[in-house]
Design a protein around this motif. Structure first.
Motif, PDB file in Angstrom:
ATOM      1  N   SER A 111       2.735   8.389   2.245  1.00 22.74           N
ATOM      2  CA  SER A 111       2.828   7.756   0.920  1.00 22.74           C
ATOM      3  C   SER A 111       1.799   6.670   0.697  1.00 22.74           C
ATOM      4  O   SER A 111       2.005   5.774  -0.112  1.00 22.74           O
TER       5      SER A 111
ATOM      6  N   ALA B 279       2.971   4.065  -2.450  1.00 22.93           N
ATOM      7  CA  ALA B 279       2.997   4.542  -3.827  1.00 22.93           C
ATOM      8  C   ALA B 279       4.391   4.469  -4.447  1.00 22.93           C
ATOM      9  O   ALA B 279       4.530   4.327  -5.656  1.00 22.93           O
TER      10      ALA B 279
ATOM     11  N   GLN C  35       0.813  -1.208   0.000  1.00 20.98           N
ATOM     12  CA  GLN C  35       0.000   0.000   0.000  1.00 20.98           C
ATOM     13  C   GLN C  35       0.850   1.264   0.000  1.00 20.98           C
ATOM     14  O   GLN C  35       0.467   2.286   0.579  1.00 20.98           O
TER      15      GLN C  35
ATOM     16  N   TYR D 142      -0.970   4.627  -0.752  1.00 18.70           N
ATOM     17  CA  TYR D 142      -1.661   4.493  -2.039  1.00 18.70           C
ATOM     18  C   TYR D 142      -2.112   3.046  -2.152  1.00 18.70           C
ATOM     19  O   TYR D 142      -1.334   2.163  -2.520  1.00 18.70           O
TER      20      TYR D 142
ATOM     21  N   CYS E  40     -11.695  11.520  -7.160  1.00 16.55           N
ATOM     22  CA  CYS E  40     -10.494  10.683  -7.149  1.00 16.55           C
ATOM     23  C   CYS E  40     -10.315   9.986  -8.497  1.00 16.55           C
ATOM     24  O   CYS E  40     -11.246   9.339  -8.990  1.00 16.55           O
TER      25      CYS E  40
ATOM     26  N   ALA F 198      -5.522   7.162  -0.823  1.00 10.77           N
ATOM     27  CA  ALA F 198      -4.472   7.917  -1.502  1.00 10.77           C
ATOM     28  C   ALA F 198      -4.081   9.091  -0.617  1.00 10.77           C
ATOM     29  O   ALA F 198      -4.940   9.857  -0.176  1.00 10.77           O
TER      30      ALA F 198
ATOM     31  N   VAL G 145      -8.858   2.727  -6.639  1.00  8.10           N
ATOM     32  CA  VAL G 145      -7.986   3.314  -5.628  1.00  8.10           C
ATOM     33  C   VAL G 145      -8.814   3.454  -4.357  1.00  8.10           C
ATOM     34  O   VAL G 145      -9.858   4.108  -4.361  1.00  8.10           O
TER      35      VAL G 145
END
Length: 387
Positions: free
Chosen positions: A158, A82, A80, A160, A225, A176, A173
């Motif tokens: 971070s 990014a 998870q 994501y 999003c 985020a 997603v």
């Protein structure tokens, strides 16, 4: 569906447009794809290296100084994140606390902490001033002003979370992070009192306080999003989106009517002022006062018995509360009763303790969600202490 583009696949599969006010996100996606999707993929590992130095000095007969410095290095890997699934970060700390006996009745504490992160341009500053004033031999008044700043975690910076099917196709997603998060800030003002009577057999500790939280890291539902498969489906955005104030009262009263008997009453009252973006309906705000119990309390009765036996009963009370900011149903106020019966077994070098614990004797109670109930539980526990 064959070679249809992702948008056409979504149109063909989605049973109805997603309604964040009524639809369960995971259920809606599973129905749209015709297969189960695992939203809780927390495959991760992490490592931490921590070095710390602390020294206590006595500069004078009325002063004591404690200071220290620390270094922390975190590295983690997660599905998870990014940045390719791995992150690293370093932090440096310098802290100190000066204790000064200003008079025979007044004790002053002045302290602070400075923290710097390798991945952040700001400094986190956390100063504190505390004063203890002895009104009499067994009565003390205290006050404090403090500010605490905390950097967001590596994951919050971070995060994501891209949900995919078993064959690797990206679906939605889920979380985020906006990145570049500011330090969270907590300002505290408190006034307290501690007193004792009857040669220490009765103790009272109480305080009133106010906390102001600014730039708290939380999530909100973003309707815009960018989504790989289902356009228009919102995601949770991690941001400095939480500001609120808490005013409260805490007290604890302990009474020993006899040397082998203890009565202890604890009570907490809190009022919260602030709003947060709803996590189910992005067009609404929720009152954070609903997410904190207005009243909390407990009562302990403990009795030492002959031959190493002891017994106690504890009652807990929690006011009605929403665990989620916009939960669909509150948790009712709950009263819980626990019992404990213990036997000490003296032994040279290794005394032992055997305990029978009964929790929830007064009936079941819920935590987190209304259907997450805890019924009556019974434990038998044994422990040995090696000296």
């Amino acid at each position: 569906i064959g070679g249809l583009p992702p948008l056409l696949v979504a149109d063909a599969l989605a049973p109805a447009p997603f309604d964040p006010a009524t639809d369960d996100f995971a259920t809606w996606v599973a129905q749209s794809l015709g297969q189960e999707v695992d939203f809780n993929s927390f495959n991760s590992d992490g490592r931490r290296l921590e070095l710390d130095l602390e020294q206590v000095l006595t500069p004078g007969p009325r002063t004591r100084l404690a200071w220290g410095m620390g270094y922390l290095r975190d590295s983690m890997r997660s599905d998870q994140i990014a940045t390719g699934g791995s992150l690293e970060g370093e932090s440096y700390q310098l802290r100190g606390n000066l204790e000064w006996r200003a008079t025979e009745r007044a004790l002053i504490n002045l302290g602070g902490l400075v923290e710097r992160l390798s991945r952040h341009d700001d400094l986190a500053l956390s100063p504190r001033l505390g004063v203890n004033y002895r009104l009499g031999r067994h009565h003390t008044l205290r006050g404090a002003l403090a500010r605490a700043e905390k950097f967001p975690s590596l994951l919050a910076e971070s995060w994501y979370h891209l949900v995919s099917t078993d064959d690797g196709r990206p679906v939605v997603v889920n979380y985020a992070s906006q990145g570049g998060l500011a330090p969270e800030r907590r300002d505290l003002t408190e006034l307290g009192y501690r007193g004792q009577w009857q040669a220490g057999r009765t103790l009272l500790d109480a305080r009133v306080y106010q906390e102001q939280v600014t730039d708290g890291v939380s999530t909100w539902f973003d309707l815009g999003c960018p989504q790989p498969t289902f356009p228009g489906v919102p995601c949770y955005v991690v941001a400095n989106s939480l500001d609120y104030r808490v005013r409260g009262l805490d007290l604890e009263l302990s009474i020993r009517p006899r040397p082998d008997t203890l009565l202890r009453l604890a009570y907490a009252h809190a009022r919260v002022e602030g709003e947060a973006a709803a996590t189910r309906n992005p067009l609404t705000l929720v009152d954070l006062a609903d997410t904190v119990p207005r009243h909390l309390g407990s009562l302990l009765v403990a009795q030492d018995l002959p031959a190493g036996w002891s017994a106690s009963a504890t009652a807990y009370y929690m006011d009605e509360v929403f665990w989620f900011p916009d939960g669909r149903a509150p948790l009712d106020d709950a009263l819980r009763l626990d019992l404990r019966l213990a036997k000490r077994l003296p032994a040279a070098g290794a005394p032992a303790l055997i305990e029978l614990l009964v929790q929830g004797l007064g009936g079941g109670y819920a935590e987190y969600m209304p259907d997450n109930r805890f019924d009556r539980r019974v434990y038998l526990r044994a422990s040995v202490q090696f000296e």
